[in-house]
Write a protein that holds these residues in place. Structure first.
Motif, PDB file in Angstrom:
ATOM      1  N   TYR A  90       1.246  -3.477 -10.908  1.00  0.00           N
ATOM      2  CA  TYR A  90       1.780  -4.582 -11.710  1.00  0.00           C
ATOM      3  C   TYR A  90       1.250  -5.920 -11.195  1.00  0.00           C
ATOM      4  N   LEU A  91       1.207  -6.054  -9.884  1.00  0.00           N
ATOM      5  CA  LEU A  91       0.692  -7.300  -9.303  1.00  0.00           C
ATOM      6  C   LEU A  91      -0.795  -7.468  -9.600  1.00  0.00           C
ATOM      7  N   ALA A  92      -1.523  -6.370  -9.573  1.00  0.00           N
ATOM      8  CA  ALA A  92      -2.950  -6.433  -9.906  1.00  0.00           C
ATOM      9  C   ALA A  92      -3.131  -6.856 -11.358  1.00  0.00           C
ATOM     10  N   ALA A  93      -2.317  -6.291 -12.254  1.00  0.00           N
ATOM     11  CA  ALA A  93      -2.414  -6.617 -13.672  1.00  0.00           C
ATOM     12  C   ALA A  93      -2.020  -8.069 -13.937  1.00  0.00           C
ATOM     13  N   TYR A  94      -1.021  -8.558 -13.198  1.00  0.00           N
ATOM     14  CA  TYR A  94      -0.555  -9.931 -13.408  1.00  0.00           C
ATOM     15  C   TYR A  94      -1.627 -10.946 -13.014  1.00  0.00           C
ATOM     16  N   GLY A  95      -2.365 -10.631 -11.970  1.00  0.00           N
ATOM     17  CA  GLY A  95      -3.527 -11.447 -11.630  1.00  0.00           C
ATOM     18  C   GLY A  95      -3.257 -12.750 -10.908  1.00  0.00           C
ATOM     19  N   ASP A  96      -2.132 -12.854 -10.222  1.00  0.00           N
ATOM     20  CA  ASP A  96      -1.806 -14.077  -9.476  1.00  0.00           C
ATOM     21  C   ASP A  96      -2.140 -13.851  -8.011  1.00  0.00           C
ATOM     22  N   GLU A  97      -3.115 -14.596  -7.517  1.00  0.00           N
ATOM     23  CA  GLU A  97      -3.591 -14.379  -6.140  1.00  0.00           C
ATOM     24  C   GLU A  97      -2.545 -14.717  -5.081  1.00  0.00           C
ATOM     25  N   ARG A  98      -1.465 -15.352  -5.475  1.00  0.00           N
ATOM     26  CA  ARG A  98      -0.381 -15.621  -4.523  1.00  0.00           C
ATOM     27  C   ARG A  98       0.250 -14.327  -4.007  1.00  0.00           C
ATOM     28  N   ALA A  99      -0.035 -13.212  -4.698  1.00  0.00           N
ATOM     29  CA  ALA A  99       0.509 -11.923  -4.270  1.00  0.00           C
ATOM     30  C   ALA A  99      -0.265 -11.326  -3.103  1.00  0.00           C
ATOM     31  N   LEU A 100      -1.437 -11.872  -2.801  1.00  0.00           N
ATOM     32  CA  LEU A 100      -2.294 -11.289  -1.759  1.00  0.00           C
ATOM     33  C   LEU A 100      -1.611 -11.143  -0.402  1.00  0.00           C
ATOM     34  N   PRO A 101      -0.932 -12.144   0.115  1.00  0.00           N
ATOM     35  CA  PRO A 101      -0.305 -11.979   1.432  1.00  0.00           C
ATOM     36  C   PRO A 101       0.698 -10.818   1.476  1.00  0.00           C
ATOM     37  N   TYR A 102       1.433 -10.633   0.396  1.00  0.00           N
ATOM     38  CA  TYR A 102       2.412  -9.541   0.335  1.00  0.00           C
ATOM     39  C   TYR A 102       1.718  -8.180   0.312  1.00  0.00           C
ATOM     40  N   LEU A 103       0.628  -8.105  -0.426  1.00  0.00           N
ATOM     41  CA  LEU A 103      -0.133  -6.854  -0.498  1.00  0.00           C
ATOM     42  C   LEU A 103      -0.814  -6.544   0.837  1.00  0.00           C
ATOM     43  N   LEU A 104      -1.342  -7.578   1.479  1.00  0.00           N
ATOM     44  CA  LEU A 104      -2.020  -7.388   2.765  1.00  0.00           C
ATOM     45  C   LEU A 104      -1.037  -6.978   3.857  1.00  0.00           C
ATOM     46  N   ASP A 105       0.155  -7.535   3.800  1.00  0.00           N
ATOM     47  CA  ASP A 105       1.187  -7.147   4.767  1.00  0.00           C
ATOM     48  C   ASP A 105       1.561  -5.677   4.589  1.00  0.00           C
ATOM     49  N   LYS A 106       1.707  -5.270   3.350  1.00  0.00           N
ATOM     50  CA  LYS A 106       2.125  -3.895   3.065  1.00  0.00           C
ATOM     51  C   LYS A 106       1.044  -2.882   3.434  1.00  0.00           C
ATOM     52  N   ILE A 107      -0.213  -3.192   3.097  1.00  0.00           N
ATOM     53  CA  ILE A 107      -1.286  -2.233   3.364  1.00  0.00           C
ATOM     54  C   ILE A 107      -1.528  -2.055   4.861  1.00  0.00           C
ATOM     55  N   ASP A 108      -1.108  -3.030   5.636  1.00  0.00           N
ATOM     56  CA  ASP A 108      -1.316  -2.978   7.080  1.00  0.00           C
ATOM     57  C   ASP A 108      -0.238  -2.164   7.796  1.00  0.00           C
ATOM     58  N   GLU A 109       0.790  -1.765   7.065  1.00  0.00           N
ATOM     59  CA  GLU A 109       1.861  -0.980   7.676  1.00  0.00           C
ATOM     60  C   GLU A 109       1.362   0.427   8.025  1.00  0.00           C
ATOM     61  N   GLU A 110       1.785   0.932   9.150  1.00  0.00           N
ATOM     62  CA  GLU A 110       1.315   2.243   9.625  1.00  0.00           C
ATOM     63  C   GLU A 110       1.857   3.404   8.802  1.00  0.00           C
ATOM     64  N   GLY A 111       3.009   3.236   8.187  1.00  0.00           N
ATOM     65  CA  GLY A 111       3.653   4.369   7.519  1.00  0.00           C
ATOM     66  C   GLY A 111       3.222   4.635   6.094  1.00  0.00           C
ATOM     67  N   ILE A 112       2.306   3.840   5.555  1.00  0.00           N
ATOM     68  CA  ILE A 112       1.934   4.043   4.156  1.00  0.00           C
ATOM     69  C   ILE A 112       1.106   5.314   3.981  1.00  0.00           C
ATOM     70  N   THR A 113       1.197   5.891   2.791  1.00  0.00           N
ATOM     71  CA  THR A 113       0.436   7.101   2.490  1.00  0.00           C
ATOM     72  C   THR A 113      -0.954   6.734   1.978  1.00  0.00           C
ATOM     73  N   PHE A 114      -1.811   7.735   1.850  1.00  0.00           N
ATOM     74  CA  PHE A 114      -3.168   7.501   1.370  1.00  0.00           C
ATOM     75  C   PHE A 114      -3.149   7.003  -0.082  1.00  0.00           C
ATOM     76  N   VAL A 115      -2.258   7.562  -0.884  1.00  0.00           N
ATOM     77  CA  VAL A 115      -2.146   7.131  -2.281  1.00  0.00           C
ATOM     78  C   VAL A 115      -1.727   5.665  -2.350  1.00  0.00           C
ATOM     79  N   GLU A 116      -0.750   5.298  -1.537  1.00  0.00           N
ATOM     80  CA  GLU A 116      -0.307   3.904  -1.496  1.00  0.00           C
ATOM     81  C   GLU A 116      -1.430   2.991  -1.021  1.00  0.00           C
ATOM     82  N   TYR A 117      -2.148   3.447  -0.014  1.00  0.00           N
ATOM     83  CA  TYR A 117      -3.277   2.671   0.521  1.00  0.00           C
ATOM     84  C   TYR A 117      -4.316   2.408  -0.573  1.00  0.00           C
TER      85      TYR A 117
END
Length: 263
Positions: free
Chosen positions: A203-230
């Motif tokens: 949804y954030l990708a579709a919305y296209g607002d680059e202000r979402a980048l810090p939130y996405l970068l924080d989440k992708i850096d978490e150790e517990g995420i799955t490959f699909v989430e990554y």
């Protein structure tokens, strides 16, 4: 109203043609030939009518052609492409809207023929909220998304009332005119639903607002995420013009093992 089974007539002519040309064409060649023969049939005079299938429907008024469609559906008579093409060319949406309250067949034809016409948005939103048929709900949502800006306020209000929240998030994510309210809702949904990270990242990708980048970068850096989430997070980051190049080890992830069995 007398109905004509033009598709049945065509099938008879096609059977004759195939018999006369048996062995002349390969199966993949027939796949190209048959649609061309069908289109040619549409401009061929039917003796019993004294006119072509296309002329038959072209001479009807808007009201008559919609009445004809309903009669075909009610009597379970084949609805030819020529009938649908004539309706689509005219776009008599106001006359088709009542079919959305009709039988399953009427609703399905009306949805296909009306498409993303703005005049149907209110009805589509109503159907999305009230209908139990998943296919119809998804079709309504798809058409609404094409005009998301026109219903963004209604979608936001519905979301806050917890009315079909995921559909409303998806609709809001397709808006072109940006809004701090919608951005905040999309971010909160992304951060607050750990079970559906890929969907909310999309949804954030579709919305296209680059202000979402810090939130996405924080989440992708978490150790517990799955490959699909990554994968979905990385796609969203790149869609917003960002980049994530840190090496990650997903060798123990079940889905990663399916995609990379030797990895």
């Amino acid at each position: 109203m007398k109905l004509y089974d033009f598709d049945g007539m065509f099938d008879e002519k096609l059977s004759e043609y195939i018999s006369k040309n048996a062995g002349k064409y390969k199966e993949n060649e027939w796949e190209d030939i048959i649609p061309k023969l069908y289109q040619k049939f549409g401009d061929t005079v039917v003796k019993s009518l004294g006119k072509t299938p296309r002329e038959f429907y072209a001479e009807m008024t808007d009201a008559e052609i919609v009445k004809c469609l309903r009669a075909h559906i009610k009597q379970e008579a084949p609805v030819s492409d020529f009938l649908c093409a004539e309706i689509e060319a005219r776009r008599p949406t106001e006359l088709l809207l009542p079919l959305l309250d009709g039988t399953q067949g009427e609703r399905e034809y009306a949805l296909n023929l009306i498409g993303a016409d703005e005049r149907a948005l209110s009805k589509y939103m109503e159907m999305l909220i009230s209908c139990d048929d998943a296919d119809i709900k998804n079709t309504c949502a798809d058409y609404i998304k094409e005009n998301a800006d026109l219903v963004s306020g209604e979608a936001l209000e519905n979301y806050r009332k917890n009315i079909c929240p995921e559909y409303m998030l998806e609709i809001m994510s397709r808006t072109v005119k940006k809004s701090d309210e919608i951005f905040d809702v999309l971010i909160k949904a992304f951060r607050g639903d750990a079970d559906n990270i890929p969907m909310h990242a999309s949804y954030l990708a579709a919305y296209g607002d680059e202000r979402a980048l810090p939130y996405l970068l924080d989440k992708i850096d978490e150790e517990g995420i799955t490959f699909v989430e990554y994968q979905e997070l990385k796609f969203a980051i790149e869609a917003l013009g960002g980049e994530y190049s840190k090496e990650r080890d997903f060798s123990n992830d079940p889905y990663f093992k399916i995609i990379h069995p030797q990895g």
